[in-house]
Write a protein that holds these residues in place. Structure first.
Motif, PDB file in Angstrom:
ATOM      1  N   MET A   1      47.845 -32.247  34.626  1.00  0.00           N
ATOM      2  CA  MET A   1      48.278 -31.397  35.733  1.00  0.00           C
ATOM      3  C   MET A   1      47.082 -30.643  36.295  1.00  0.00           C
ATOM      4  O   MET A   1      46.289 -30.071  35.544  1.00  0.00           O
ATOM      5  N   LEU A   2      46.954 -30.632  37.625  1.00  0.00           N
ATOM      6  CA  LEU A   2      45.828 -29.974  38.269  1.00  0.00           C
ATOM      7  C   LEU A   2      45.981 -28.459  38.236  1.00  0.00           C
ATOM      8  O   LEU A   2      47.082 -27.916  38.270  1.00  0.00           O
ATOM      9  N   LYS A   3      44.835 -27.784  38.173  1.00  0.00           N
ATOM     10  CA  LYS A   3      44.814 -26.327  38.314  1.00  0.00           C
ATOM     11  C   LYS A   3      44.018 -26.026  39.585  1.00  0.00           C
ATOM     12  O   LYS A   3      42.864 -26.419  39.708  1.00  0.00           O
ATOM     13  N   ILE A   4      44.665 -25.350  40.533  1.00  0.00           N
ATOM     14  CA  ILE A   4      44.111 -25.175  41.870  1.00  0.00           C
ATOM     15  C   ILE A   4      43.924 -23.693  42.196  1.00  0.00           C
ATOM     16  O   ILE A   4      44.811 -22.873  41.933  1.00  0.00           O
ATOM     17  N   LEU A   5      42.764 -23.375  42.770  1.00  0.00           N
ATOM     18  CA  LEU A   5      42.514 -22.027  43.277  1.00  0.00           C
ATOM     19  C   LEU A   5      42.659 -22.058  44.793  1.00  0.00           C
ATOM     20  O   LEU A   5      41.941 -22.790  45.480  1.00  0.00           O
ATOM     21  N   ALA A  38      38.880 -13.857  44.135  1.00  0.00           N
ATOM     22  CA  ALA A  38      38.497 -15.259  43.962  1.00  0.00           C
ATOM     23  C   ALA A  38      37.441 -15.402  42.881  1.00  0.00           C
ATOM     24  O   ALA A  38      37.518 -16.294  42.025  1.00  0.00           O
ATOM     25  N   THR A  39      36.445 -14.521  42.901  1.00  0.00           N
ATOM     26  CA  THR A  39      35.375 -14.563  41.900  1.00  0.00           C
ATOM     27  C   THR A  39      35.919 -14.294  40.508  1.00  0.00           C
ATOM     28  O   THR A  39      35.532 -14.955  39.535  1.00  0.00           O
ATOM     29  N   LYS A  40      36.832 -13.345  40.398  1.00  0.00           N
ATOM     30  CA  LYS A  40      37.428 -13.016  39.107  1.00  0.00           C
ATOM     31  C   LYS A  40      38.205 -14.207  38.548  1.00  0.00           C
ATOM     32  O   LYS A  40      38.042 -14.584  37.378  1.00  0.00           O
ATOM     33  N   LEU A  41      39.039 -14.820  39.393  1.00  0.00           N
ATOM     34  CA  LEU A  41      39.830 -15.966  38.944  1.00  0.00           C
ATOM     35  C   LEU A  41      38.926 -17.147  38.578  1.00  0.00           C
ATOM     36  O   LEU A  41      39.165 -17.834  37.575  1.00  0.00           O
ATOM     37  N   PHE A  42      37.896 -17.394  39.388  1.00  0.00           N
ATOM     38  CA  PHE A  42      36.995 -18.520  39.141  1.00  0.00           C
ATOM     39  C   PHE A  42      36.247 -18.344  37.830  1.00  0.00           C
ATOM     40  O   PHE A  42      35.987 -19.326  37.112  1.00  0.00           O
ATOM     41  N   SER A  43      35.895 -17.120  37.504  1.00  0.00           N
ATOM     42  CA  SER A  43      35.147 -16.855  36.266  1.00  0.00           C
ATOM     43  C   SER A  43      36.025 -16.958  35.023  1.00  0.00           C
ATOM     44  O   SER A  43      35.535 -17.191  33.922  1.00  0.00           O
ATOM     45  N   GLU A  44      37.325 -16.824  35.218  1.00  0.00           N
ATOM     46  CA  GLU A  44      38.255 -16.803  34.075  1.00  0.00           C
ATOM     47  C   GLU A  44      38.986 -18.127  33.869  1.00  0.00           C
ATOM     48  O   GLU A  44      39.649 -18.311  32.846  1.00  0.00           O
ATOM     49  N   PHE A  69      30.062 -20.244  44.130  1.00  0.00           N
ATOM     50  CA  PHE A  69      30.755 -20.995  43.078  1.00  0.00           C
ATOM     51  C   PHE A  69      30.030 -22.297  42.750  1.00  0.00           C
ATOM     52  O   PHE A  69      29.964 -22.711  41.586  1.00  0.00           O
ATOM     53  N   SER A  70      29.489 -22.946  43.774  1.00  0.00           N
ATOM     54  CA  SER A  70      28.843 -24.249  43.571  1.00  0.00           C
ATOM     55  C   SER A  70      27.597 -24.159  42.711  1.00  0.00           C
ATOM     56  O   SER A  70      27.162 -25.154  42.132  1.00  0.00           O
ATOM     57  N   GLU A  71      27.021 -22.971  42.624  1.00  0.00           N
ATOM     58  CA  GLU A  71      25.855 -22.780  41.766  1.00  0.00           C
ATOM     59  C   GLU A  71      26.258 -22.682  40.301  1.00  0.00           C
ATOM     60  O   GLU A  71      25.426 -22.819  39.410  1.00  0.00           O
ATOM     61  N   ILE A  72      27.541 -22.451  40.064  1.00  0.00           N
ATOM     62  CA  ILE A  72      28.059 -22.321  38.700  1.00  0.00           C
ATOM     63  C   ILE A  72      28.673 -23.630  38.207  1.00  0.00           C
ATOM     64  O   ILE A  72      28.387 -24.093  37.100  1.00  0.00           O
ATOM     65  N   LYS A  73      29.500 -24.242  39.058  1.00  0.00           N
ATOM     66  CA  LYS A  73      30.178 -25.478  38.682  1.00  0.00           C
ATOM     67  C   LYS A  73      30.568 -26.260  39.922  1.00  0.00           C
ATOM     68  O   LYS A  73      30.942 -25.679  40.941  1.00  0.00           O
TER      69      LYS A  73
END
Length: 204
Positions: A1-5, A38-44, A69-73
């Protein structure tokens, strides 16, 4: 199942997209209305896809957020925008989105664009090389047949593909038969391999 932001500051639009994705079994959807959330959710969380409006009522717009975000993943991104301004498109393309769609759009356009983003990312992530002969063969297919190939290649069943494209399951099956005949394939696996190795970046 996909997880989408989903990064969208308009509540009604965000709610409608979340409902649409859940209805079509696209997985779990988190909503962020600005760069901070968005940053909080992406980091968690570990996301399989990001859908981001470009124009946000936020300190940073969608392009700036995705750039960070692209610099992280590396995650497949679908941009939503109400503007076709060349400067905006050029900025967006520098973050290497895997698809984008202009507002206003209908539900099937959004779902097909999401499938195209997932497909293109899988090609990129798997380092699948383009088969030039397969790319040439794309000219044999109609826009609808390409949409069906894209959707099936992301793991959707014929019934799920029918729901995404708002057509009947019988229609999907008939298109599959036509595609196989045109390309001289026997199995759905052959169709998926064809789709993954052809340069299918747009459906029109």
């Amino acid at each position: 199942m996909l997880k989408i932001l989903l990064i969208e500051d308009e509540f009604i639009i965000a709610k409608d997209i979340k409902t649409l994705l859940k209805k079509n079994n696209y997985g779990l959807i988190d909503i962020a209305k600005n760069d901070i959330s968005a940053t909080k959710l992406f980091s968690e969380n570990d996301y399989d896809l990001i859908i981001s409006d470009i124009n946000l009522n936020s300190e940073k717009d969608g392009i700036e957020i995705i750039s960070e975000f692209s610099e992280i993943k590396s995650v497949p991104v679908v941009y939503l925008t109400a503007y076709s301004d060349l400067d905006i498109i050029n900025r967006a393309e520098k973050t290497m989105p895997f698809a984008y769609i202009l507002k206003p759009y209908n539900n099937y356009q959004l779902l097909t664009t999401i499938n195209l983003a997932l497909l293109n990312f899988n090609k990129y992530d798997s380092s699948i090389e383009e088969n030039s002969e397969n790319t040439i063969k794309l000219s044999l297919l109609t826009a609808r047949e390409k949409e069906i190939l894209i959707t099936l290649s992301t793991g959707k069943t014929s019934k799920e593909t029918a729901n995404v494209l708002n057509i009947s399951t019988n229609t999907v099956e008939q298109h599959k038969k036509n595609i196989k005949k045109k390309l001289d394939f026997k199995t759905i696996g052959e169709l998926i391999n064809f789709t993954m190795s052809s340069k299918l970046f747009k459906i029109s």
